[in-house]
Design an enzyme around this catalytic site. Structure first.
Site, PDB file in Angstrom:
ATOM      1  N   LYS A 113      55.556  26.234  22.101  1.00 55.80           N
ATOM      2  CA  LYS A 113      54.145  25.876  22.061  1.00 55.80           C
ATOM      3  C   LYS A 113      53.769  25.395  20.664  1.00 55.80           C
ATOM      4  O   LYS A 113      53.066  24.394  20.490  1.00 55.80           O
ATOM      5  CB  LYS A 113      53.294  27.082  22.459  1.00 55.80           C
ATOM      6  CG  LYS A 113      52.098  26.658  23.252  1.00 55.80           C
ATOM      7  CD  LYS A 113      51.431  27.786  23.990  1.00 55.80           C
ATOM      8  CE  LYS A 113      50.235  27.193  24.726  1.00 55.80           C
ATOM      9  NZ  LYS A 113      49.501  28.149  25.493  1.00 55.80           N
ATOM     10  N   LYS A 192      64.806  22.231  34.002  1.00 52.12           N
ATOM     11  CA  LYS A 192      64.621  23.558  34.604  1.00 52.12           C
ATOM     12  C   LYS A 192      63.363  23.579  35.472  1.00 52.12           C
ATOM     13  O   LYS A 192      62.325  23.075  35.050  1.00 52.12           O
ATOM     14  CB  LYS A 192      64.490  24.602  33.490  1.00 52.12           C
ATOM     15  CG  LYS A 192      64.419  26.027  34.013  1.00 52.12           C
ATOM     16  CD  LYS A 192      63.962  26.997  32.941  1.00 52.12           C
ATOM     17  CE  LYS A 192      62.619  27.542  33.299  1.00 52.12           C
ATOM     18  NZ  LYS A 192      62.065  28.518  32.391  1.00 52.12           N
ATOM     19  N   LYS A 195      56.761  25.862  36.524  1.00 53.70           N
ATOM     20  CA  LYS A 195      55.377  25.447  36.807  1.00 53.70           C
ATOM     21  C   LYS A 195      54.848  24.542  35.712  1.00 53.70           C
ATOM     22  O   LYS A 195      54.163  23.569  35.965  1.00 53.70           O
ATOM     23  CB  LYS A 195      54.479  26.684  36.926  1.00 53.70           C
ATOM     24  CG  LYS A 195      54.209  27.019  38.325  1.00 53.70           C
ATOM     25  CD  LYS A 195      52.774  27.071  38.826  1.00 53.70           C
ATOM     26  CE  LYS A 195      51.644  26.986  37.897  1.00 53.70           C
ATOM     27  NZ  LYS A 195      51.078  28.158  37.401  1.00 53.70           N
TER      28      LYS A 195
HETATM   29  P1  TYM Z   1      58.316  34.440  35.308  1.00 48.55           P
HETATM   30  O1  TYM Z   1      57.151  34.896  36.107  1.00 48.55           O
HETATM   31  O2  TYM Z   1      58.206  33.214  34.500  1.00 48.55           O
HETATM   32  O3  TYM Z   1      59.542  34.240  36.259  1.00 48.55           O
HETATM   33  C1  TYM Z   1      59.922  35.218  37.208  1.00 48.55           C
HETATM   34  C2  TYM Z   1      61.434  35.226  37.361  1.00 48.55           C
HETATM   35  O4  TYM Z   1      61.891  33.960  37.831  1.00 48.55           O
HETATM   36  C3  TYM Z   1      62.949  33.497  37.004  1.00 48.55           C
HETATM   37  N1  TYM Z   1      62.951  32.019  36.948  1.00 48.55           N
HETATM   38  C4  TYM Z   1      64.028  31.250  37.161  1.00 48.55           C
HETATM   39  N2  TYM Z   1      65.313  31.561  37.443  1.00 48.55           N
HETATM   40  C5  TYM Z   1      66.175  30.532  37.611  1.00 48.55           C
HETATM   41  N3  TYM Z   1      65.827  29.221  37.510  1.00 48.55           N
HETATM   42  C6  TYM Z   1      64.555  28.857  37.222  1.00 48.55           C
HETATM   43  N4  TYM Z   1      64.224  27.574  37.155  1.00 48.55           N
HETATM   44  C7  TYM Z   1      63.585  29.908  37.026  1.00 48.55           C
HETATM   45  N5  TYM Z   1      62.263  29.922  36.729  1.00 48.55           N
HETATM   46  C8  TYM Z   1      61.893  31.216  36.681  1.00 48.55           C
HETATM   47  C9  TYM Z   1      62.650  34.100  35.637  1.00 48.55           C
HETATM   48  O5  TYM Z   1      63.802  34.147  34.836  1.00 48.55           O
HETATM   49  C10 TYM Z   1      62.152  35.463  36.022  1.00 48.55           C
HETATM   50  O6  TYM Z   1      63.211  36.379  36.225  1.00 48.55           O
HETATM   51  N6  TYM Z   1      58.312  37.387  31.307  1.00 48.55           N
HETATM   52  C11 TYM Z   1      58.634  37.351  32.731  1.00 48.55           C
HETATM   53  C12 TYM Z   1      57.864  38.379  33.520  1.00 48.55           C
HETATM   54  C13 TYM Z   1      58.071  39.763  33.059  1.00 48.55           C
HETATM   55  C14 TYM Z   1      59.265  40.530  33.173  1.00 48.55           C
HETATM   56  C15 TYM Z   1      58.963  41.790  32.569  1.00 48.55           C
HETATM   57  C16 TYM Z   1      60.531  40.280  33.680  1.00 48.55           C
HETATM   58  C17 TYM Z   1      57.141  40.528  32.434  1.00 48.55           C
HETATM   59  N7  TYM Z   1      57.681  41.745  32.157  1.00 48.55           N
HETATM   60  C18 TYM Z   1      59.915  42.815  32.517  1.00 48.55           C
HETATM   61  C19 TYM Z   1      61.480  41.291  33.616  1.00 48.55           C
HETATM   62  C20 TYM Z   1      61.174  42.544  33.048  1.00 48.55           C
HETATM   63  C21 TYM Z   1      58.276  35.966  33.241  1.00 48.55           C
HETATM   64  O7  TYM Z   1      57.474  35.283  32.686  1.00 48.55           O
HETATM   65  O8  TYM Z   1      58.843  35.648  34.407  1.00 48.55           O
END
Ligand code: TYM
Length: 324
Positions: A113, A192, A195
């Site tokens: 960002k 990748k 969103k």
């Molecule tokens: P988030 O909400 O962005 O994504 C949720 C999960 O989806 C996976 N993911 C992907 N995996 C493979 N290819 C892709 N293109 C792809 N896009 C998303 C992410 O790796 C994730 O596992 N910070 C985290 C949320 C969170 C979290 C936590 C996760 C908050 N606290 C504690 C684990 C443990 C996040 O933004 O995920």
């Protein structure tokens, strides 16, 4: 001792194929391997991007419905909403006081960002510390995620180790669990799937609009006759997520032989994807009509999660001198 599994997912919009194949599918598999699988909807994290009250509340309920429809079983796993466990926010503060600025400056969400010249807030900057608190609050050992979260798991381990070093053994050091075949699911443009890149294919997208989006997937413009390498093509990677080993092999052979149009492959991908999520779509329709049942599942989950988080928070408070 049974393995303690935990993961979180943000309610920032509808789930896409990257979320499903990278993370949600692992949640569902792991719930059969341990009675201690905790999954939560990260609405506090989502506040860093969703700034509309109704939208966040609706997304949170939708996320729960989607996870249940995809096979998350509340009898086996604990499903809850992040903000229903306030212990985590207190734990976040305890960790923040020991977090070097430099560690967070290197984290990619903030760095990207900043490099793009966009304004960043303290919520985004400290996002990885809240995530560390999420994980450490439940003595989690295994955290199923996609590739993009691996750096955050490293931060979590660093913070836990340094707290333990300073105040004595308090936190369990967790490990990321990444599915090699879906660590980084590509989007319609080959980058990748995310969103924020506007290149997603959603799990519960209406089949008609999904087909349209699939037909618009960017492909190269080499002549039909020319043999192609399946492994460097994102359309092939997307198809592989759904296909059986046999179908994947036949498709790979078709690529290597050449003489096909991408249109046929896109049609095959659309067919297999619509079919793959058909049963979940039906379950989703049923659940969407029962929001009270879904809220009850989340309340039960939060009660179980809070009991564990309270125990760990108490341990951490004692360790650093807050109990006098
Ligand atoms: P988030 O909400 O962005 O994504 C949720 C999960 O989806 C996976 N993911 C992907 N995996 C493979 N290819 C892709 N293109 C792809 N896009 C998303 C992410 O790796 C994730 O596992 N910070 C985290 C949320 C969170 C979290 C936590 C996760 C908050 N606290 C504690 C684990 C443990 C996040 O933004 O995920």
């Amino acid at each position: 001792m049974t393995m303690r599994v935990l993961s979180g997912i943000q309610p920032t919009g509808r789930f896409h194929w990257g979320n499903y194949f990278g993370a949600i599918r692992q949640y569902i598999e792991l719930q059969h391997q341990t009675p201690n699988a905790f999954y939560f909807i990260a609405n506090l994290h989502a506040l860093t991007t969703v700034r509309d009250r109704e939208e966040l509340a609706q997304n949170t309920l939708d996320a729960a419905i989607d996870l249940l429809a995809l096979g998350l079983d509340p009898q086996r796993a604990t499903l809850f909403v992040q903000s229903d466990v306030p212990e985590v926010s207190e734990l976040c503060w305890l960790l923040l006081t020991g977090t070097p600025m430099g560690l967070l400056e290197r984290c990619h969400a903030y760095k990207d960002k900043k490099e793009r010249g966009l304004p960043a807030d303290a919520g985004l900057f400290t996002y990885p510390v809240l995530m560390a608190a999420d994980i450490l609050a439940y003595d989690s050992e295994v955290v199923p995620v996609g590739d993009d979260q691996v750096q955050h798991l490293e931060v979590t381990r660093d913070l836990a180790a340094s707290f333990n070093h300073h105040f004595g053994q308090t936190f369990v050091l967790p490990k990321a669990k990444v599915m090699p075949a879906a660590a980084r699911v590509p989007g319609t443009d080959g980058a990748k799937m995310s969103k924020s890149y506007g290149n997603t294919l959603e799990v519960f997208e209406d089949p008609k609009s999904l087909r349209k989006k699939i037909m618009r997937i960017v492909t190269d413009s080499r002549p039909m006759e020319e043999p192609k390498d399946p492994d460097s093509d994102h359309l092939f990677q997307l198809y592989s997520l759904f296909a059986s080993d046999g179908d994947r092999e036949s498709m790979a052979a078709l690529y290597r032989r050449g003489g096909f149009g991408y249109g046929e492959i896109k049609k095959a991908l659309a067919d297999v994807a619509v079919d793959y999520f058909a049963a979940a779509r039906t379950r989703r329709e049923e659940l969407a009509g029962q929001p009270e049942r879904v809220r009850q599942i989340l309340a039960d989950g939060a009660a179980r999660a809070r009991a564990k988080a309270a125990e760990v928070l108490d341990r951490a408070r004692r360790a650093c001198g807050l109990v006098y």
